[in-house]
Design a protein around this motif. Structure first.
Motif, PDB file in Angstrom:
ATOM      1  N   UNK A   1       0.826  -1.208   0.000  1.00  0.00           N
ATOM      2  CA  UNK A   1       0.000   0.000   0.000  1.00  0.00           C
ATOM      3  C   UNK A   1       0.864   1.263   0.000  1.00  0.00           C
ATOM      4  N   UNK A   2       1.952   1.249   0.773  1.00  0.00           N
ATOM      5  CA  UNK A   2       2.830   2.420   0.835  1.00  0.00           C
ATOM      6  C   UNK A   2       3.549   2.673  -0.485  1.00  0.00           C
ATOM      7  N   UNK A   3       3.601   1.669  -1.356  1.00  0.00           N
ATOM      8  CA  UNK A   3       4.216   1.849  -2.670  1.00  0.00           C
ATOM      9  C   UNK A   3       3.306   2.632  -3.612  1.00  0.00           C
ATOM     10  N   UNK A   4       2.039   2.784  -3.234  1.00  0.00           N
ATOM     11  CA  UNK A   4       1.097   3.574  -4.037  1.00  0.00           C
ATOM     12  C   UNK A   4       1.224   5.053  -3.659  1.00  0.00           C
ATOM     13  N   UNK A   5       0.849   5.921  -4.577  1.00  0.00           N
ATOM     14  CA  UNK A   5       0.956   7.360  -4.334  1.00  0.00           C
ATOM     15  C   UNK A   5      -0.052   7.844  -3.303  1.00  0.00           C
ATOM     16  N   UNK A   6      -1.254   7.286  -3.355  1.00  0.00           N
ATOM     17  CA  UNK A   6      -2.326   7.669  -2.436  1.00  0.00           C
ATOM     18  C   UNK A   6      -2.890   6.410  -1.788  1.00  0.00           C
ATOM     19  N   UNK A   7      -3.346   6.548  -0.547  1.00  0.00           N
ATOM     20  CA  UNK A   7      -3.932   5.417   0.177  1.00  0.00           C
ATOM     21  C   UNK A   7      -5.214   5.887   0.840  1.00  0.00           C
ATOM     22  N   UNK A   8      -6.321   5.265   0.472  1.00  0.00           N
ATOM     23  CA  UNK A   8      -7.631   5.614   1.014  1.00  0.00           C
ATOM     24  C   UNK A   8      -8.002   4.582   2.066  1.00  0.00           C
ATOM     25  N   UNK A   9      -8.276   5.029   3.282  1.00  0.00           N
ATOM     26  CA  UNK A   9      -8.635   4.139   4.378  1.00  0.00           C
ATOM     27  C   UNK A   9     -10.136   4.193   4.620  1.00  0.00           C
TER      28      UNK A   9
ATOM     29  N   UNK B   1     -12.311   7.487   3.919  1.00  0.00           N
ATOM     30  CA  UNK B   1     -13.529   7.356   3.121  1.00  0.00           C
ATOM     31  C   UNK B   1     -14.606   6.696   3.972  1.00  0.00           C
ATOM     32  N   UNK B   2     -15.796   7.241   3.922  1.00  0.00           N
ATOM     33  CA  UNK B   2     -16.933   6.647   4.614  1.00  0.00           C
ATOM     34  C   UNK B   2     -18.155   6.776   3.717  1.00  0.00           C
ATOM     35  N   UNK B   3     -18.727   5.646   3.235  1.00  0.00           N
ATOM     36  CA  UNK B   3     -18.434   4.297   3.729  1.00  0.00           C
ATOM     37  C   UNK B   3     -17.506   3.461   2.847  1.00  0.00           C
ATOM     38  N   UNK B   4     -17.176   3.903   1.627  1.00  0.00           N
ATOM     39  CA  UNK B   4     -16.570   2.988   0.658  1.00  0.00           C
ATOM     40  C   UNK B   4     -15.206   3.488   0.191  1.00  0.00           C
ATOM     41  N   UNK B   5     -14.144   2.823   0.632  1.00  0.00           N
ATOM     42  CA  UNK B   5     -12.794   3.216   0.229  1.00  0.00           C
ATOM     43  C   UNK B   5     -12.581   3.017  -1.263  1.00  0.00           C
ATOM     44  N   UNK B   6     -13.142   1.946  -1.812  1.00  0.00           N
ATOM     45  CA  UNK B   6     -12.945   1.663  -3.234  1.00  0.00           C
ATOM     46  C   UNK B   6     -13.551   2.766  -4.095  1.00  0.00           C
ATOM     47  N   UNK B   7     -14.770   3.184  -3.788  1.00  0.00           N
ATOM     48  CA  UNK B   7     -15.408   4.232  -4.589  1.00  0.00           C
ATOM     49  C   UNK B   7     -14.641   5.540  -4.498  1.00  0.00           C
ATOM     50  N   UNK B   8     -14.148   5.865  -3.311  1.00  0.00           N
ATOM     51  CA  UNK B   8     -13.363   7.095  -3.152  1.00  0.00           C
ATOM     52  C   UNK B   8     -12.056   6.987  -3.923  1.00  0.00           C
ATOM     53  N   UNK B   9     -11.422   5.817  -3.880  1.00  0.00           N
ATOM     54  CA  UNK B   9     -10.175   5.619  -4.619  1.00  0.00           C
ATOM     55  C   UNK B   9     -10.411   5.739  -6.119  1.00  0.00           C
ATOM     56  N   UNK B  10     -11.493   5.158  -6.618  1.00  0.00           N
ATOM     57  CA  UNK B  10     -11.810   5.259  -8.043  1.00  0.00           C
ATOM     58  C   UNK B  10     -12.099   6.707  -8.427  1.00  0.00           C
TER      59      UNK B  10
END
Length: 255
Positions: free
Chosen positions: A111-119, A178-187
């Motif tokens: 995860x730290x290898x990515x530029x951004x990390x959404x929790x 992100x609340x509630x969905x980390x995936x949607x925020x990341x996308x």
């Protein structure tokens, strides 16, 4: 595109790569890490950003113990992990990790290898290496030390502390909540990045990575900046911005 433990698809200029071993809590096998690296190298030309996500409630439980022996032969796993992380760091486009649940051990490095990390709300980050009698990979510690606050690295590695979603943002591990969905925020973040001028985004990202690694050649980067300033894309973008912000003659008030 489907592999033994990875699923990937493209939409709106974004490549989503999903860890897909929910029955194993998305543990990182050597085969999975190789598949991940092969999906990032080389990057399709029509991709402007990458999202790394996971199937199920756990982002990843870390190294797959089925691939470990507790002996120096485990350095082979380190090499596979390092290659996958290097591929993410060297990708020609920005990368975003969508962490919806626990992210443990080697998965933290991924995860730290990515530029951004959404929790997401259930996300947590933990590296329990010392509890397993292990000095975490020194090269990995060096990278963490270069990109995270010293106190965070100490808490994560020496104390094996658990960082929940809120604490991970405060400590600099995650960049967004992100609340509630980390995936949607990341996308959403990835789509906004993919819509930006690719050359400028790529150059900025490369410079930040070199600074992380303690490398910076001013003459080289000033040359890159001049090349971007002189590019047809830059002239076009400035002309469009001028058109938007300078009133036309017909719109000016008359006396």
């Amino acid at each position: 595109m489907t592999g033994s433990a990875i699923v990937a698809h493209r939409l709106d200029g974004v490549l989503e790569i999903r860890l897909d071993r929910p029955e194993r809590r998305n543990a990182l096998s050597r085969a999975l890490l190789r598949s991940l690296r092969e999906m990032v190298e080389p990057m399709p030309a029509d991709v402007g950003a990458v999202v790394l996500s996971a199937t199920g409630p756990v982002f990843s439980a870390g190294a797959d113990f089925a691939d470990l022996t507790g002996t120096p032969s485990d350095l082979e796993f380190d090499r596979e992990l390092s290659a996958a992380c290097t591929a993410l760091r060297n990708a020609p486009v920005p990368t975003v990790a969508a962490v919806s649940g626990p992210c443990i051990g080697a998965a933290v490095e991924l995860a730290l290898s990515c530029d951004l990390r959404v929790a997401g709300p259930q996300a947590c980050f933990r590296v329990p290496a010392v509890e397993l009698g292990l000095l975490y990979n020194p090269a990995s510690i060096r990278r963490m030390h270069a990109t995270l606050p010293r106190a965070t690295v100490t808490r994560m590695l020496l104390l094996a502390e658990r960082f929940d979603a809120a604490a991970s943002v405060e400590a600099g591990i995650a960049t967004h909540r992100a609340d509630p969905d980390a995936r949607e925020r990341a996308l959403e973040l990835a789509r906004s990045i993919a819509a930006l001028p690719k050359a400028a985004v790529g150059a900025t990202r490369r410079l930040l990575r070199e600074l992380d690694e303690g490398r910076y050649a001013d003459s080289l980067w000033q040359k890159v900046r001049v090349e971007l300033l002189a590019s047809p894309e830059r002239r076009s973008l400035v002309a469009a911005a001028r058109q938007r912000h300078v009133p036309s003659a017909s719109s000016r008030p008359t006396e």
